[in-house]
Design a protein around this motif. Structure first.
Motif, short mmCIF file in Angstrom:
data_model
loop_
_atom_site.label_atom_id
_atom_site.label_comp_id
_atom_site.label_asym_id
_atom_site.label_seq_id
_atom_site.Cartn_x
_atom_site.Cartn_y
_atom_site.Cartn_z
N GLU A 304 1.33 -1.57 -0.20
CA GLU A 304 -0.04 -0.03 0.06
C GLU A 304 1.07 1.36 0.02
O GLU A 304 2.07 1.40 0.19
CB GLU A 304 -1.36 -0.37 0.87
N PRO A 305 0.15 2.48 -0.66
CA PRO A 305 1.12 3.50 -0.76
C PRO A 305 1.36 3.89 1.35
O PRO A 305 2.22 4.30 0.82
CB PRO A 305 0.60 4.43 -1.10
N LEU A 306 1.07 3.73 1.98
CA LEU A 306 1.53 4.31 2.94
C LEU A 306 0.58 2.91 4.53
O LEU A 306 0.32 2.00 4.30
CB LEU A 306 0.21 5.07 3.44
N CYS A 330 4.26 -7.14 9.29
CA CYS A 330 3.49 -6.89 10.62
C CYS A 330 3.77 -6.42 12.16
O CYS A 330 4.45 -8.15 12.14
CB CYS A 330 1.85 -6.87 10.45
N SER A 331 4.01 -5.92 13.01
CA SER A 331 5.04 -5.84 13.87
C SER A 331 3.98 -6.20 15.15
O SER A 331 2.89 -5.25 15.21
CB SER A 331 5.83 -4.94 14.30
N VAL A 332 3.51 -6.65 16.63
CA VAL A 332 2.77 -6.18 17.48
C VAL A 332 3.57 -5.91 18.55
O VAL A 332 4.12 -6.26 19.20
CB VAL A 332 2.24 -7.94 17.39
N ALA A 408 3.83 -1.82 5.36
CA ALA A 408 3.13 -2.82 3.81
C ALA A 408 1.91 -2.04 4.03
O ALA A 408 0.58 -2.26 2.64
CB ALA A 408 3.73 -3.91 3.56
N GLY A 409 1.17 -1.50 4.53
CA GLY A 409 -0.61 -1.52 5.15
C GLY A 409 -1.23 -3.21 5.02
O GLY A 409 -2.11 -2.90 3.99
N ASN A 410 -1.10 -4.32 5.07
CA ASN A 410 -1.80 -5.59 4.66
C ASN A 410 -2.59 -6.40 5.92
O ASN A 410 -2.43 -7.31 5.86
CB ASN A 410 -0.83 -6.12 3.25
N SER A 411 -1.50 -5.37 6.43
CA SER A 411 -2.57 -5.98 8.23
C SER A 411 -4.27 -5.81 8.21
O SER A 411 -3.99 -4.91 7.84
CB SER A 411 -1.77 -5.88 9.24
N TYR A 412 -4.64 -6.27 9.23
CA TYR A 412 -6.29 -6.19 8.78
C TYR A 412 -6.61 -6.71 10.26
O TYR A 412 -6.45 -7.66 11.32
CB TYR A 412 -7.11 -7.05 7.61
#
Length: 458
Positions: A304-306, A330-332, A408-412
């Motif tokens: 993702e851009p952001l 992703c980090s937690v 990367a903006g790929n978590s949900y």
């Protein structure tokens, strides 16, 4: 014929068995082999076993009764990880020299302050400490000093001076930096403060270069380039729309090896559309030999851009049922427990909040480097207390904030009030830093005139 080739696995069991003193079947194999000191026959003992965080390993020990020469070494037999890993440790106290280190034979160790480097494949893999790595380097440098003193006193004097600097490092009179860079991703440096974040230790996972793939032998098997997938790509180009639709409706299956027992297994893969989000690829492996099951999630879209930062305030046990997609980038973070899980740890997962908390608890409380013979009572108590607090959060007895930070903006994280706003859920988008782009490999990516250049060439 190699020594490994002469070994026969236990019938009906895995080749690499977990390291256990109670396992009667886990006995080293003895092979008669040549002594490289006196050139008479000695005995090599080989043990194929598994150590957590070091995957499968081969422990070998050679002893010669004729000249009493002996040698021991460890070789990694595990699979090469998807990404390389770099550990950067700031050594500032004498206790840091006792940190346990897993260094594979393809890892490079560096101390920038002395401009000192142990190149890849110059030493065998070892399970040791930082002090042990320095001692091993000192022994290697001192080995040929008598010959150097006779041939060139100046060179021998400079090496003696450098050996003195290495020995002085063990006293930690001043801080220095210790770096292990392993393209295979199988090296490890202990965090004595686990489960809390270690401020002195920086763990970076990165994409391997073509040269590193070639060094690890991946190019020979077609795993480092695009050639292995050329035929499939050609078939896809014929009817791209039909093939994408088929992928959405079909469960693909391919052969692989079990990550636990290394027995042949099959992995299922499917494209899944997550409501109010995007498409992801879910891969699940089921081993019929040992019963091990694992699943992993990969993003089906572009970066993702952001970047995205998702914060959930856990106030009720029903929050544990929220669906969660944690990508491998992703980090937690759980501030109330002073806990942070770095990028790349646990891989990509599509589960519930409860499922991810269970995985985090198992990862921390079952760490063999903190619960083994070298562990201290205070460390064991700290890890048990962490496990109890995680359980309290899962049962709804303790409020906490659960933070997902994905550059990367790929978590949900599921909004149970969708399409309305969730009062306990906060989603922020931010501009990535240069360091974030470096970890994602975006700084070296060039897309200028990407679509126009191939057209002009045709």
């Amino acid at each position: 014929m190699s020594a490994i080739g002469q070994l026969e696995p236990v019938r009906g069991g895995p080749v690499f068995r977990p390291l256990s003193a109670e396992d009667e079947q886990q006995q080293p194999d003895e092979i008669e082999s040549l002594c490289m000191s006196c050139y008479r026959n000695g005995v090599t003992r080989l043990l194929l076993t598994k150590i957590p965080f070091f995957k499968e390993i081969i422990v070998s020990s050679f002893a010669c009764d004729s000249c009493a020469w002996s040698n021991t070494e460890i070789q990694s037999a595990g699979r090469i990880q998807e990404q390389g890993v770099r550990y950067t440790l700031s050594v500032s106290a004498r206790q840091d020299m006792n940190r346990e280190v897993v260094k594979t034979d393809c890892a490079t160790a560096r101390i920038p302050e002395l401009d000192f480097e142990i190149p890849a494949f110059s030493q065998k893999g070892a399970l040791t400490t930082i002090e042990g790595i320095i001692d091993r380097a000192v022994v290697g440098l001192e080995q040929d000093q008598p010959v150097r003193r006779a041939a060139d006193k100046d060179v021998a004097g400079k090496i003696d001076e450098f050996i003195g600097k290495l020995k002085q490092l063990k006293e930690v009179d001043s801080s220095f930096t210790f770096i292990i860079d392993d393209p295979s991703g199988n090296s490890f440096v202990e965090n004595p403060h686990a489960p809390q974040k270690d401020e002195a230790l920086v763990v970076t996972r990165y994409r391997r270069t073509a040269q590193q793939d070639a060094m690890l032998g991946l190019e020979e098997f077609g795993l480092g380039g695009e050639g292995a997938f050329k035929s499939q790509a050609d078939e896809t180009d014929e009817n791209p729309d039909d093939s994408v639709e088929d992928l959405r409706n079909e469960v693909l299956q391919f052969n692989t090896n079990c990550p636990e027992c290394n027995a042949p297994a099959s992995t299922n893969m499917k494209l899944v559309q997550i409501p109010h989000f995007k498409e992801v690829i879910i891969m699940a492996t089921n081993c019929e030999a040992c019963g091990h099951r694992t699943n992993e999630v990969k993003s089906g879209g572009a970066i993702e851009p952001l970047g995205t930062r998702i914060t959930l305030r856990v106030t009720d046990p029903s929050d544990m049922t929220r669906d969660i997609l944690k990508s491998e980038t992703c980090s937690v973070e759980i501030p109330e427990l002073e806990f942070e899980l770095g990028m790349g740890a646990l891989g990509g997962k599509f589960t519930t909040l409860e499922g991810l908390l269970k995985d985090i608890r198992d990862l921390v409380t079952k760490n063999p480097f903190t619960l083994g013979d070298s562990s201290t009572p205070s460390r064991v108590e700290k890890l048990q207390e962490f496990g109890r607090k995680v359980y309290q959060i899962m049962e709804g007895h303790m409020e906490a904030h659960f933070i997902l930070d994905d550059p990367a903006g790929n978590s949900y994280l599921q909004n149970v009030y969708a399409p309305e706003e969730d009062p306990e859920l906060k989603v922020e988008h931010y501009e990535r830093t240069f360091a974030h782009n470096e970890e994602l490999g975006l700084n070296d990516m060039r897309t200028d005139d990407y679509e126009t250049e191939p057209t002009s060439e045709r």
